[in-house]
Write an enzyme that holds these catalytic residues in place. Structure first.
Site, short mmCIF file in Angstrom:
data_model
loop_
_atom_site.label_atom_id
_atom_site.label_comp_id
_atom_site.label_asym_id
_atom_site.label_seq_id
_atom_site.Cartn_x
_atom_site.Cartn_y
_atom_site.Cartn_z
N GLU A 139 1.24 -1.41 -0.15
CA GLU A 139 -0.15 -0.05 -0.32
C GLU A 139 0.68 1.01 -0.02
OE1 GLU A 139 -3.86 2.55 2.43
OE2 GLU A 139 -2.87 0.68 2.59
N GLU A 187 -12.47 0.07 6.82
CA GLU A 187 -12.36 0.81 7.59
C GLU A 187 -12.73 2.16 7.32
OE1 GLU A 187 -9.04 -0.22 10.75
OE2 GLU A 187 -8.34 1.25 9.53
N TYR A 205 0.00 -9.49 12.70
CA TYR A 205 0.55 -7.75 12.21
C TYR A 205 1.76 -7.30 13.56
CZ TYR A 205 -4.09 -6.39 9.61
OH TYR A 205 -4.78 -6.43 8.43
#
Length: 618
Positions: free
Chosen positions: A200, A303, A401
């Site tokens: 990203e 989100e 993560y």
């Protein structure tokens, strides 16, 4: 040199490192991922001065050429690539398409599939894949074995991955991550047989210059990274997150921002009801297609209503009902946007990928079939439901993560519980059917929380673990300590570089560039950078707009602040340049520029010419 700490220990002998293996006997050579079906034979293979790489076809030659480059980078000398008959000591690379067929469980016995390989060690060393990629992965095993010595035990193995997608996700969004760091990652991924890098990131736009806020990448920088990925069989999939998290792109485009019922513009939310917003987003997709060659596009789709809810935006419901009828929900407008992007991507020959948390079940419009769902968060729609609906499902669990300056994956805990890609957040599936694979994810939520070198150290164990859990058995060694010893034995990939940038010894120096003169004590930090202590404090970037807790605004002045060991904004790189050094902040990754009136300010290197500093000791 923090980036090296994990792997500076002496290599563990193969028999010792694998001695506690549950799947492999003590004679099994040490690799990551571990070999699960090594069959020992009498004798050994010896790598030496007379070794050649034998490759007869074009695909074989490409694999052999890359292996030759890596052998040279690893200190094994220059090895010629030849065709014809093999002799004692040679390494033979072969691609045999007839070896592709797998058994009914998708694992291969003699069949190798798209990425498996057979390795045989004896008087010669041979690697066979049904495809070029399979043969390439066999050469990664060869490199790992040679990293532990030039004599390999004789034997053979057929090594086939269990999952198609084995990856790492990096949000190089907002915070700029150096291309050197990303190149290291690509090499290490390939070395451990990982094949997918999600990025990203922001590529500097020609069509929308108003969006070019730092930290972007130039198209040429990304082309070089994509070329490296192609060489090492790592597919680089780009992501522009939408319709939420769009502030890096639309903070200067209020016309595209969703407006709430109080009239407030939302820079992070794209107005999905406006055709101009869709046109803007797809124009960015077109620009990225100039650089990235992957057949997938990731649009994020997570989100969107983080910190708010659809009730604040009545126009979204109006849009949904106008298009889908009186029973439509605001969520239908969101899914509509996802599906329109899916259709656009498909028209360009690309498959769509999204995060799962936007799939709340409140929609009446289904997500288009074939959309890969990357599951990271436990929400109402469970992995089993997504799989039953036929969506390809990737495990990107929050447990995997690593958040910069925040949550870090408990790799030891995952290893001890034999975690595998069937274990999603909130649900463990009984079979791996429909699961494409899994990946670890790196996020920069507190951008100043750690430097790149610190992130590299934190990432390394998780990278080895995800490689093991997606390729083979999730628990090859009896203890996690034995597994980390395995990783230490194989080391980093050839060509991996320590990203420490301290070309001068600690001491006091006078820095001169143009009209600016700074006298500072240069002192190394444990993670391989330097602090610059002057009579009035340590040099630090401070001020301007903060993004993820980082002063990323170009033109912010470098000031002198109270020295603080834990303050990463006081860490610097001395990057060699012609006739001197550039001074680059370790966190913002902007270089120091000297203004006409002698002030020190930070700028991206393509916006203002970085100062070149001459150093005088004493």
């Amino acid at each position: 040199m923090v980036a090296a700490l994990l792997l500076l220990a002496a290599p563990v002998p193969a028999a010792q490192a694998a001695g506690g293996a549950e799947e492999a006997g003590p004679a099994t050579p040490v690799t990551v991922p571990a070999l699960s079906d090594w069959v020992p034979e009498s004798g050994q293979y010896v790598y030496g001065r007379g070794t050649r790489l034998v490759a007869d076809g074009r695909a074989e030659r490409r694999v052999a050429d890359t292996l030759a480059d890596d052998l040279r980078a690893a200190g094994h000398g220059s090895v010629p690539v030849v065709s014809g008959g093999a002799r004692t000591g040679d390494i033979v690379v072969d691609v045999a398409p007839k070896r592709a067929a797998l058994d009914k469980e998708g694992l291969g016995k003699a069949g190798l599939g798209e990425e498996g390989y057979e390795l045989r060690a004896g008087k010669r060393l041979s690697v066979t894949g049904a495809t070029e990629t399979g043969a390439f992965y066999g050469t990664r095993t060869i490199l790992q074995l040679l990293a532990q010595g030039d004599r390999l035990p004789a034997g053979r193995t057929v090594d086939v991955p269990q999952y198609e997608e084995r990856g790492v996700g990096v949000c190089a969004c907002y915070i700029h991550i150096t291309t050197d760091w990303l190149e290291n990652l690509v090499r290490d991924m390939a070395y451990n047989k990982l094949n997918q890098l999600l990025l990203e990131l922001k590529v500097k736009s020609d069509a929308h210059p108003e969006a070019n806020t730092w930290g972007y990448y130039t198209k040429d920088e990304m082309r070089r990274l994509v070329a490296l990925g192609e060489k090492y069989h790592v597919t680089i999939i780009p992501e522009i997150n939408s319709p939420g998290h769009m502030d890096p792109w639309i903070e200067n485009r209020p016309d595209l921002q969703l407006t709430d019922s109080d009239g407030n513009k939302q820079p992070s939310r794209l107005d999905i009801t406006r055709p101009e917003a869709f046109a803007y987003y797809t124009s960015l997709m077109d620009e990225y297609a100039e650089v990235f060659k992957a057949d997938s596009w990731h649009m994020g789709a997570d989100e969107y209503m983080l910190g708010s809810d659809f009730a604040k935006y009545p126009q979204v419901l109006e849009y949904a009902r106008a298009k889908y009828g009186a029973n439509a929900t605001p969520q239908d407008a969101f899914i509509d946007f996802v599906n329109r992007v899916h259709s656009y991507a498909a028209g360009k020959g690309k498959k769509l990928r999204i995060w799962n948390d936007g799939l709340t079940g409140a929609n009446t419009v289904p997500v288009t079939a074939g959309t890969t769902v990357e599951h990271w968060l436990n929400v109402a729609t469970k992995p089993s439901q997504l799989r039953a609906q036929g969506y390809p499902l990737m495990n990107a669990a929050y447990a995997l993560y690593l958040v910069r300056g925040g949550f870090h994956s408990d790799t030891k805990g995952l290893y001890d519980q034999s975690w595998d890609p069937r274990s999603f957040e909130g649900e463990k599936l009984a079979s791996r059917e429909g699961i494409t694979g899994a990946k670890i994810s790196l996020w920069p939520d507190n951008g100043r929380g750690e430097t790149e070198n610190e992130v590299a150290v934190d990432t390394d164990p998780a990278l080895r673990h995800i490689a093991q859990a997606t390729w083979g058995t999730p628990h090859p060694d009896a203890t996690y300590a034995q597994f980390t010893a395995r990783a230490a034995a194989v080391g980093h990939a050839p060509g991996w570089r320590y990203l420490t940038r301290v070309p001068v010894a600690d001491g006091t120096y006078t820095f001169r560039a143009g009209t600016a003169t700074v006298t500072a004590e240069v002192k190394r930090t444990p993670d391989g950078y330097v602090t610059l202590r002057t009579a009035n404090g340590c040099l630090e970037v401070r001020g301007g707009k903060l993004t993820l807790n980082v002063p990323l605004q170009p033109g912010v002045e470098v000031s002198r602040q109270t020295c603080a060991t834990g303050n990463t904004l006081q860490r610097w790189q001395l990057a060699p340049a012609q006739d001197g050094y550039r001074l680059v902040n370790a966190i913002t990754q902007m270089a120091v520029h000297v203004t006409d009136d002698g002030r020190l300010v930070q700028y991206p290197p393509d916006q203002q010419r970085p100062a070149v500093w001459q150093l005088t000791a004493g």
